[in-house]
Design an enzyme around this catalytic site. Structure first.
Site, PDB file in Angstrom:
ATOM      1  N   ASN A 110       0.708  -1.103  -0.095  1.00  0.00           N
ATOM      2  CA  ASN A 110       0.271   0.365  -0.347  1.00  0.00           C
ATOM      3  C   ASN A 110       0.354   1.432   0.354  1.00  0.00           C
ATOM      4  O   ASN A 110       1.611   1.245   0.858  1.00  0.00           O
ATOM      5  CB  ASN A 110      -1.294   0.133   1.292  1.00  0.00           C
ATOM      6  CG  ASN A 110      -0.598   0.940   2.240  1.00  0.00           C
ATOM      7  OD1 ASN A 110      -0.242   1.884   2.996  1.00  0.00           O
ATOM      8  ND2 ASN A 110       0.074  -0.398   3.033  1.00  0.00           N
ATOM      9  N   PHE A 114      -1.820   8.089   4.854  1.00  0.00           N
ATOM     10  CA  PHE A 114      -2.290   8.739   5.793  1.00  0.00           C
ATOM     11  C   PHE A 114      -3.297   9.545   4.963  1.00  0.00           C
ATOM     12  O   PHE A 114      -4.106  10.339   4.958  1.00  0.00           O
ATOM     13  CB  PHE A 114      -1.626   9.876   6.374  1.00  0.00           C
ATOM     14  CG  PHE A 114      -0.924   9.509   7.263  1.00  0.00           C
ATOM     15  CD1 PHE A 114      -1.178   7.863   7.998  1.00  0.00           C
ATOM     16  CD2 PHE A 114       0.543   9.682   7.666  1.00  0.00           C
ATOM     17  CE1 PHE A 114      -0.527   7.666   9.406  1.00  0.00           C
ATOM     18  CE2 PHE A 114       1.216   8.944   8.327  1.00  0.00           C
ATOM     19  CZ  PHE A 114       0.863   8.370   9.316  1.00  0.00           C
ATOM     20  N   SER A 172       5.538   4.789   8.497  1.00  0.00           N
ATOM     21  CA  SER A 172       5.034   4.496   7.348  1.00  0.00           C
ATOM     22  C   SER A 172       5.611   5.532   6.428  1.00  0.00           C
ATOM     23  O   SER A 172       6.438   6.348   6.336  1.00  0.00           O
ATOM     24  CB  SER A 172       3.049   5.527   7.509  1.00  0.00           C
ATOM     25  OG  SER A 172       2.950   5.890   6.511  1.00  0.00           O
ATOM     26  N   ASN A 174       5.077   5.804   3.527  1.00  0.00           N
ATOM     27  CA  ASN A 174       4.099   6.624   2.026  1.00  0.00           C
ATOM     28  C   ASN A 174       4.111   8.005   2.552  1.00  0.00           C
ATOM     29  O   ASN A 174       3.244   8.413   1.486  1.00  0.00           O
ATOM     30  CB  ASN A 174       3.149   5.851   2.423  1.00  0.00           C
ATOM     31  CG  ASN A 174       2.954   4.378   1.479  1.00  0.00           C
ATOM     32  OD1 ASN A 174       3.727   4.069   1.438  1.00  0.00           O
ATOM     33  ND2 ASN A 174       2.640   3.267   2.595  1.00  0.00           N
ATOM     34  N   THR A 175       5.126   9.094   3.507  1.00  0.00           N
ATOM     35  CA  THR A 175       4.760   9.939   3.961  1.00  0.00           C
ATOM     36  C   THR A 175       6.133  10.483   3.940  1.00  0.00           C
ATOM     37  O   THR A 175       6.784   9.610   4.887  1.00  0.00           O
ATOM     38  CB  THR A 175       4.279  10.449   5.488  1.00  0.00           C
ATOM     39  OG1 THR A 175       2.482   9.716   5.132  1.00  0.00           O
ATOM     40  CG2 THR A 175       4.168  11.828   4.720  1.00  0.00           C
ATOM     41  N   LYS A 210       4.945   2.905  16.957  1.00  0.00           N
ATOM     42  CA  LYS A 210       5.427   2.181  16.406  1.00  0.00           C
ATOM     43  C   LYS A 210       6.422   2.611  15.142  1.00  0.00           C
ATOM     44  O   LYS A 210       6.325   3.382  14.077  1.00  0.00           O
ATOM     45  CB  LYS A 210       3.995   2.056  15.123  1.00  0.00           C
ATOM     46  CG  LYS A 210       3.960   1.123  13.919  1.00  0.00           C
ATOM     47  CD  LYS A 210       2.456   1.280  13.787  1.00  0.00           C
ATOM     48  CE  LYS A 210       2.243  -0.293  13.087  1.00  0.00           C
ATOM     49  NZ  LYS A 210       0.917  -0.337  12.361  1.00  0.00           N
ATOM     50  N   ASN A 239       5.902  -1.780  11.833  1.00  0.00           N
ATOM     51  CA  ASN A 239       4.909  -1.392  10.288  1.00  0.00           C
ATOM     52  C   ASN A 239       5.568  -2.171   8.969  1.00  0.00           C
ATOM     53  O   ASN A 239       6.338  -2.752   9.078  1.00  0.00           O
ATOM     54  CB  ASN A 239       5.394  -0.146  10.172  1.00  0.00           C
ATOM     55  CG  ASN A 239       4.004   1.087   9.742  1.00  0.00           C
ATOM     56  OD1 ASN A 239       3.773   0.297   8.554  1.00  0.00           O
ATOM     57  ND2 ASN A 239       3.801   1.935   9.999  1.00  0.00           N
ATOM     58  N   TYR A 310      -3.693  -7.890  10.134  1.00  0.00           N
ATOM     59  CA  TYR A 310      -4.494  -7.192   9.484  1.00  0.00           C
ATOM     60  C   TYR A 310      -4.642  -7.640   8.125  1.00  0.00           C
ATOM     61  O   TYR A 310      -4.722  -8.396   7.420  1.00  0.00           O
ATOM     62  CB  TYR A 310      -3.627  -5.170   9.190  1.00  0.00           C
ATOM     63  CG  TYR A 310      -4.690  -4.613   8.315  1.00  0.00           C
ATOM     64  CD1 TYR A 310      -5.423  -4.874   7.285  1.00  0.00           C
ATOM     65  CD2 TYR A 310      -4.257  -2.964   7.956  1.00  0.00           C
ATOM     66  CE1 TYR A 310      -6.151  -4.286   6.416  1.00  0.00           C
ATOM     67  CE2 TYR A 310      -4.991  -2.336   7.483  1.00  0.00           C
ATOM     68  CZ  TYR A 310      -6.138  -2.765   5.776  1.00  0.00           C
ATOM     69  OH  TYR A 310      -5.795  -2.057   5.564  1.00  0.00           O
TER      70      TYR A 310
END
Length: 352
Positions: A110, A114, A172, A174-175, A210, A239, A310
C-alpha cells in the site's frame, strides 16, 4: 472459515482492492459479518500497559482508518482495536491505485499516504464508540505540515479523551521523510512533546510508538533507549517494509509498504531485539505477517505482550481473529502456560 465467508472473500478478490475494502467496511456496518464479542478465558486475558484485554489479539491500524465500523469490529473476536491513522486536517492521501494484493505471496503493498477524514471527524465518531471495547488511535502527520511533531500533539489533544491508548506512527513509508522522525534527536523531541500533552489530559492514556522494520541494530538500540528514557508505555513492532524479498506476484515491484507473510521473520527479529534491549520491561506489540495462531504465538514468545493482525484478513477473513485467539489458548495450554504473560519472551533467544 465458513462457506459464506469463503464465498464473500472470493467475490471481493474479483474487485479493485480499495473498492473491496470499502465494501468490507460497509458489510460490517450492515451486520453481514457475524460476531458475538471478543474471545476470552482466564488463560487469554492479559494486561498491556495497564489495559485489561480479554485476549492479546488486536486489529492493527489501517483497516478502519476513520473509525466508522467500531460497533461491528468490537464483536469480531479481537481483544482490542486500533483505528486511524488520523492527521489534524483531512487529507486524500496519494493518487490511486495505491493498494495491491500479492495473492501468491499472501501479502499487500500500500501507498495510501495517511488518507483520512481528519482528527475532528474521527474524534466525533470515537466519542460514541462501544464502551466495553478497548480502542486506540494511530496518530499521524499531515503531508504538507510545517511542524509534523506538533501534528501528533494536535491529534492527541483532539481525540485522546475518547480512546484508551494512542500510537505515535513515525514509520509509515508513504509520507515523504516521515521516517526521519525515528532518528534519536528527532524522536526524543517528538516523544517529549507528546508525553507533555498526555500529562495535561484529565485521563492520561498509554502512548505507544510504532517503528519500521527497516532499521539497523544501532537504530533499534537508539529507539529502545529513547523509548525507555521518554517513559512511553510500549513499542509496536513493526510497520510495513520498503524491502522486497523474494516475491512471486505480478505487482511485487509497486512502490509502497509491503505487509503480510513476507514480513513475518524480519519484524519478529526486530521485536526480539527490542525485547532483549529493554529486558522485557517495556511492553511490546508484535505486528507483521501473522496469519495463524502459531505465528501469533511466535510473536508472543519472541517478546510481545500482545499482537495485531491486518493483512492476513484479506486472505483469511475477519473470522481469523477468533481462530487466532482460540488457537493461542490451545498452544498456551499445550506448553504449560497458565497465562499469556507467562509465555512472553520465552522463545526470544531463538530469534537473536
Amino acid at each position: 472459515m465458513s462457506l459464506l465467508e469463503r464465498l464473500g472473500l472470493k467475490a471481493l478478490h474479483q474487485m479493485n482492492p480499495e473498492t473491496a475494502h470499502g465494501l468490507a467496511i460497509a458489510a460490517l456496518n450492515a451486520g453481514l459479518v457475524p460476531g458475538s464479542g471478543p474471545v476470552t478465558s482466564p488463560r487469554l486475558a492479559t494486561t498491556l500497559a495497564g489495559l485489561s484485554l480479554p485476549n492479546p489479539v488486536g486489529l492493527a491500524a489501517g483497516f478502519d482508518k476513520n473509525a466508522t465500523a467500531l460497533d461491528a469490529l468490537a464483536r469480531s473476536g479481537f481483544g482490542f482495536l486500533e483505528v486511524g491513522g488520523a492527521t489534524p486536517r483531512p487529507q486524500p492521501g496519494n493518487p490511486r491505485p495505491r493498494l495491491f494484493r500479492l495473492a501468491r505471496d499472501r501479502a499487500i503493498i500500500n501507498r495510501f499516504g495517511f488518507n483520512n477524514d481528519g482528527a475532528e471527524a474521527i474524534a466525533a465518531r470515537l466519542a460514541t464508540r462501544p464502551g466495553a471495547s478497548i480502542v486506540g488511535l494511530n496518530l499521524g502527520a499531515n503531508k504538507d505540515s510545517d511542524d509534523r511533531a506538533q501534528d501528533y500533539v494536535k491529534v492527541l489533544e483532539t481525540c485522546g479523551p475518547h480512546v484508551d491508548f494512542v500510537t505515535v506512527n513515525v514509520s509509515s513509508p508513504n509520507t515523504e521523510n516521515l521516517r526521519d522522525l525515528q532518528g534519536r534527536a528527532a524522536l526524543w523531541a517528538l516523544l517529549t512533546g507528546v508525553m507533555d500533552a498526555r500529562g495535561q489530559m484529565k485521563r492520561p492514556i498509554p502512548v505507544f510508538l510504532k517503528i519500521a522494520p527497516d532499521l539497523t541494530d544501532a537504530e533499534i538500540a537508539d529507539i529502545a533507549e529513547v523509548a525507555t528514557d521518554s517513559a512511553i508505555d510500549g513499542i509496536v513492532a513493526t510497520n510495513t517494509t520498503l524491502a522486497r524479498p523474494s516475491l512471486q506476484s505480478h505487482d511485487r515491484l509497486e512502490a509502497g509498504g509491503l505487509s503480510g507473510a513476507p514480513l513475518f521473520e524480519t519484524s519478529t527479529r526486530v521485536l526480539a531485539r527490542l525485547s532483549q534491549l529493554t529486558q522485557g520491561k517495556l511492553p511490546l506489540i508484535g505486528v507483521g505477517g501473522i496469519g495463524s495462531p502459531e505465528q501469533a504465538y511466535e510473536k508472543i514468545r519472541a517478546g510481545a505482550s500482545a499482537v495485531q493482525i491486518y493483512s492476513a484478513l484479506v486472505y483469511e477473513g475477519l473470522s481469523l481473529a477468533t481462530r487466532v485467539a482460540e488457537g493461542l489458548e490451545v498452544l498456551l495450554k499445550r506448553d504449560g502456560f497458565a497465562t499469556v504473560a507467562e509465555a512472553v519472551g520465552s522463545g526470544r533467544d531463538d530469534w537473536l
